[in-house]
Design a protein around this motif. Structure first.
Motif, mmCIF file in Angstrom:
data_model
loop_
_atom_site.group_PDB
_atom_site.id
_atom_site.type_symbol
_atom_site.label_atom_id
_atom_site.label_comp_id
_atom_site.label_asym_id
_atom_site.label_seq_id
_atom_site.Cartn_x
_atom_site.Cartn_y
_atom_site.Cartn_z
ATOM 1 N N LEU A 154 0.835 -1.201 0.000
ATOM 2 C CA LEU A 154 0.000 0.000 0.000
ATOM 3 C C LEU A 154 0.868 1.250 0.000
ATOM 4 O O LEU A 154 0.602 2.212 -0.733
ATOM 5 N N ARG A 155 1.916 1.251 0.796
ATOM 6 C CA ARG A 155 2.795 2.417 0.874
ATOM 7 C C ARG A 155 3.506 2.671 -0.454
ATOM 8 O O ARG A 155 3.755 3.818 -0.824
ATOM 9 N N GLU A 156 3.827 1.597 -1.180
ATOM 10 C CA GLU A 156 4.482 1.757 -2.483
ATOM 11 C C GLU A 156 3.568 2.447 -3.489
ATOM 12 O O GLU A 156 4.048 3.100 -4.420
ATOM 13 N N ILE A 157 2.274 2.312 -3.291
ATOM 14 C CA ILE A 157 1.310 2.917 -4.210
ATOM 15 C C ILE A 157 1.083 4.390 -3.899
ATOM 16 O O ILE A 157 0.995 5.225 -4.808
ATOM 17 N N ILE A 158 1.023 4.738 -2.624
ATOM 18 C CA ILE A 158 0.590 6.101 -2.276
ATOM 19 C C ILE A 158 1.740 7.075 -2.046
ATOM 20 O O ILE A 158 1.508 8.288 -1.998
ATOM 21 N N TYR A 159 2.988 6.571 -1.933
ATOM 22 C CA TYR A 159 4.122 7.467 -1.742
ATOM 23 C C TYR A 159 5.030 7.445 -2.979
ATOM 24 O O TYR A 159 5.224 6.385 -3.597
ATOM 25 N N PRO A 160 5.623 8.584 -3.318
ATOM 26 C CA PRO A 160 6.570 8.610 -4.458
ATOM 27 C C PRO A 160 7.743 7.664 -4.245
ATOM 28 O O PRO A 160 8.225 7.023 -5.172
ATOM 29 N N GLU A 161 8.229 7.589 -3.005
ATOM 30 C CA GLU A 161 9.274 6.647 -2.648
ATOM 31 C C GLU A 161 9.170 6.347 -1.162
ATOM 32 O O GLU A 161 8.669 7.164 -0.375
ATOM 33 N N LEU A 162 9.632 5.169 -0.787
ATOM 34 C CA LEU A 162 9.542 4.759 0.605
ATOM 35 C C LEU A 162 10.792 5.183 1.366
ATOM 36 O O LEU A 162 11.912 5.068 0.869
ATOM 37 N N LYS A 163 10.575 5.680 2.558
ATOM 38 C CA LYS A 163 11.706 6.021 3.414
ATOM 39 C C LYS A 163 12.342 4.748 3.952
ATOM 40 O O LYS A 163 11.655 3.738 4.149
ATOM 41 N N PRO A 164 13.644 4.774 4.212
ATOM 42 C CA PRO A 164 14.274 3.603 4.829
ATOM 43 C C PRO A 164 13.635 3.335 6.186
ATOM 44 O O PRO A 164 13.272 4.266 6.910
ATOM 45 N N PRO A 165 13.453 2.067 6.553
ATOM 46 C CA PRO A 165 12.842 1.761 7.859
ATOM 47 C C PRO A 165 13.704 2.274 9.003
ATOM 48 O O PRO A 165 14.941 2.225 8.945
ATOM 49 N N ARG A 166 13.034 2.785 10.009
ATOM 50 C CA ARG A 166 13.763 3.248 11.184
ATOM 51 C C ARG A 166 14.288 2.062 11.977
ATOM 52 O O ARG A 166 13.629 1.033 12.086
ATOM 53 N N GLY A 190 -0.056 10.495 2.351
ATOM 54 C CA GLY A 190 0.174 10.057 0.987
ATOM 55 C C GLY A 190 0.019 11.200 -0.014
ATOM 56 O O GLY A 190 -0.680 12.188 0.251
ATOM 57 N N SER A 191 0.661 11.056 -1.152
ATOM 58 C CA SER A 191 0.537 12.067 -2.198
ATOM 59 C C SER A 191 -0.857 11.993 -2.819
ATOM 60 O O SER A 191 -1.516 10.950 -2.794
ATOM 61 N N ALA A 192 -1.299 13.112 -3.409
ATOM 62 C CA ALA A 192 -2.606 13.139 -4.059
ATOM 63 C C ALA A 192 -2.659 12.113 -5.190
ATOM 64 O O ALA A 192 -3.670 11.417 -5.364
ATOM 65 N N GLU A 193 -1.576 12.018 -5.960
ATOM 66 C CA GLU A 193 -1.536 11.060 -7.069
ATOM 67 C C GLU A 193 -1.595 9.625 -6.547
ATOM 68 O O GLU A 193 -2.279 8.765 -7.116
ATOM 69 N N GLY A 194 -0.884 9.386 -5.444
ATOM 70 C CA GLY A 194 -0.883 8.048 -4.863
ATOM 71 C C GLY A 194 -2.245 7.648 -4.326
ATOM 72 O O GLY A 194 -2.688 6.505 -4.495
ATOM 73 N N LEU A 195 -2.921 8.569 -3.677
ATOM 74 C CA LEU A 195 -4.253 8.282 -3.154
ATOM 75 C C LEU A 195 -5.240 8.025 -4.291
ATOM 76 O O LEU A 195 -6.134 7.176 -4.166
ATOM 77 N N GLU A 196 -5.076 8.736 -5.388
ATOM 78 C CA GLU A 196 -5.923 8.495 -6.557
ATOM 79 C C GLU A 196 -5.680 7.097 -7.123
ATOM 80 O O GLU A 196 -6.627 6.403 -7.520
ATOM 81 N N ARG A 197 -4.422 6.669 -7.157
ATOM 82 C CA ARG A 197 -4.122 5.319 -7.640
ATOM 83 C C ARG A 197 -4.746 4.272 -6.722
ATOM 84 O O ARG A 197 -5.315 3.280 -7.193
ATOM 85 N N ALA A 198 -4.660 4.500 -5.422
ATOM 86 C CA ALA A 198 -5.239 3.547 -4.474
ATOM 87 C C ALA A 198 -6.754 3.461 -4.640
ATOM 88 O O ALA A 198 -7.343 2.383 -4.493
ATOM 89 N N ALA A 199 -7.391 4.579 -4.949
ATOM 90 C CA ALA A 199 -8.851 4.607 -5.080
ATOM 91 C C ALA A 199 -9.335 3.817 -6.285
ATOM 92 O O ALA A 199 -10.509 3.435 -6.346
ATOM 93 N N THR A 200 -8.456 3.561 -7.258
ATOM 94 C CA THR A 200 -8.861 2.826 -8.458
ATOM 95 C C THR A 200 -8.681 1.314 -8.312
ATOM 96 O O THR A 200 -9.119 0.562 -9.183
ATOM 97 N N LEU A 201 -8.049 0.876 -7.225
ATOM 98 C CA LEU A 201 -7.762 -0.552 -7.065
ATOM 99 C C LEU A 201 -9.032 -1.334 -6.750
ATOM 100 O O LEU A 201 -9.887 -0.890 -5.987
ATOM 101 N N SER A 202 -9.141 -2.523 -7.312
ATOM 102 C CA SER A 202 -10.252 -3.412 -6.991
ATOM 103 C C SER A 202 -9.829 -4.541 -6.058
ATOM 104 O O SER A 202 -10.664 -5.196 -5.428
ATOM 105 N N THR A 203 -8.526 -4.761 -5.938
ATOM 106 C CA THR A 203 -7.994 -5.745 -4.996
ATOM 107 C C THR A 203 -6.552 -5.380 -4.666
ATOM 108 O O THR A 203 -5.870 -4.743 -5.481
#
Length: 288
Positions: free
Chosen positions: A201-213, A256-269
């Motif tokens: 999910l994070r890969e879809i809504i963020y431009p890039e993932l931060k390194p894990p803390r 999340g970025s606006a573009e990422g949230l839009e991508r998530a909203a189009t998912l069916s699974t």
């Protein structure tokens, strides 16, 4: 079911014991806090609020309730309940006390209800605390065997050394307060997101993932770490509604970025990784 609501409450204004009487909790200094018709009590003073309506909103609570009731995090609830009962069973079988359990940041009560069911006929005294009145209201409607309180982890309205176990799941631990309200030898069960939690999910809504803390490998002051384990599984979210509910119940909806949230909203699974770390801490006897 022999669970009973926790009653060792403290006045949030002067920290003296509260006594239940005539539909309210009252202290010896005259402070009174009405019990709502749903059964919960509001013990978060206005001066302790950072906003007019702190914590999760009503829509966020509803989304979390739907998501959890669908069973996507059932494995977490089962693992926590098993660990909790392993810690509490020696106290129960001794017959000397009814163990007291607090869920710090209880949300709508899912994990405490699960623990109550796992205990069966074994006696527990339970309290759920959350800063969101909407979460506590939802919890109180579903489960009457617990004491539900609107309050803060930073100033728990609980008498000192009155608890045997604290659950803190995806929450904000306040170890100084936890040490104050736990009995010597009492435990914390803490669940935190692992590095891969909801990665897809994070890969879809963020431009890039931060390194894990890096996780703090040490125990909090006044505690000793007794156990640590990782729980991993996958959850298949079928349909837009479970995906939307997962987003709505997490901070990712606002980060999340606006573009990422839009991508998530189009998912069916969407298949996501559930990756959590479960740690158990014991309060040391020399803590004062």
């Amino acid at each position: 079911m022999t669970s009973i609501p926790f009653d060792a409450l403290a006045c949030p204004l002067d920290h003296s014991p509260l006594m239940r009487s005539d539909g309210a909790w009252r202290c010896e200094h005259g402070h009174s806090f009405d019990i709502a018709r749903q059964g919960y009590v509001h013990l978060l003073p206005v001066q302790k609020k950072r906003s007019l309506d702190p914590g999760d909103s009503k829509p966020m609570v509803a989304a979390r309730r739907r998501f959890l009731e669908a069973g996507y995090y059932a494995g977490i609830a089962e693992a926590v309940s098993q660990r909790a009962m392993a810690a509490l069973n020696p106290m129960i079988t001794s017959g000397n006390t009814v163990p007291a359990v607090l869920d710090a940041g209880c949300g709508e009560g899912y994990y405490l209800r699960h623990l109550n069911a796992a205990a069966g006929e074994l006696p527990l005294s339970m309290i759920g605390v959350d800063i969101s009145k909407w979460a506590v209201l939802s919890a109180a409607k579903r489960e009457k065997a617990c004491c539900w309180v609107v309050g803060s982890n930073a100033n728990l309205p609980v008498l000192p050394a009155s608890l045997d176990l604290i659950l803190c799941l995806f929450g904000f631990p306040s170890y100084g307060e936890f040490a104050r309200v736990l009995k010597p030898g009492g435990r914390i069960l803490q669940v935190d997101a692992g590095a891969d939690h909801l990665k897809e999910l994070r890969e879809i809504i963020y431009p890039e993932l931060k390194p894990p803390r890096e996780r703090d490998s040490g125990a909090p002051e006044g505690f000793e770490e007794r156990a640590s384990s990782t729980l991993r599984s996958t959850a298949v979210l079928g349909g837009q509604y479970p995906i939307a509910d997962l987003l709505a119940m997490t901070p990712h909806l606002y980060r999340g970025s606006a573009e990422g949230l839009e991508r998530a909203a189009t998912l069916s699974t969407l298949t996501v990784t559930v990756d959590v770390v479960i740690r158990e801490f014991e309060r040391q006897l020399d803590r004062v």
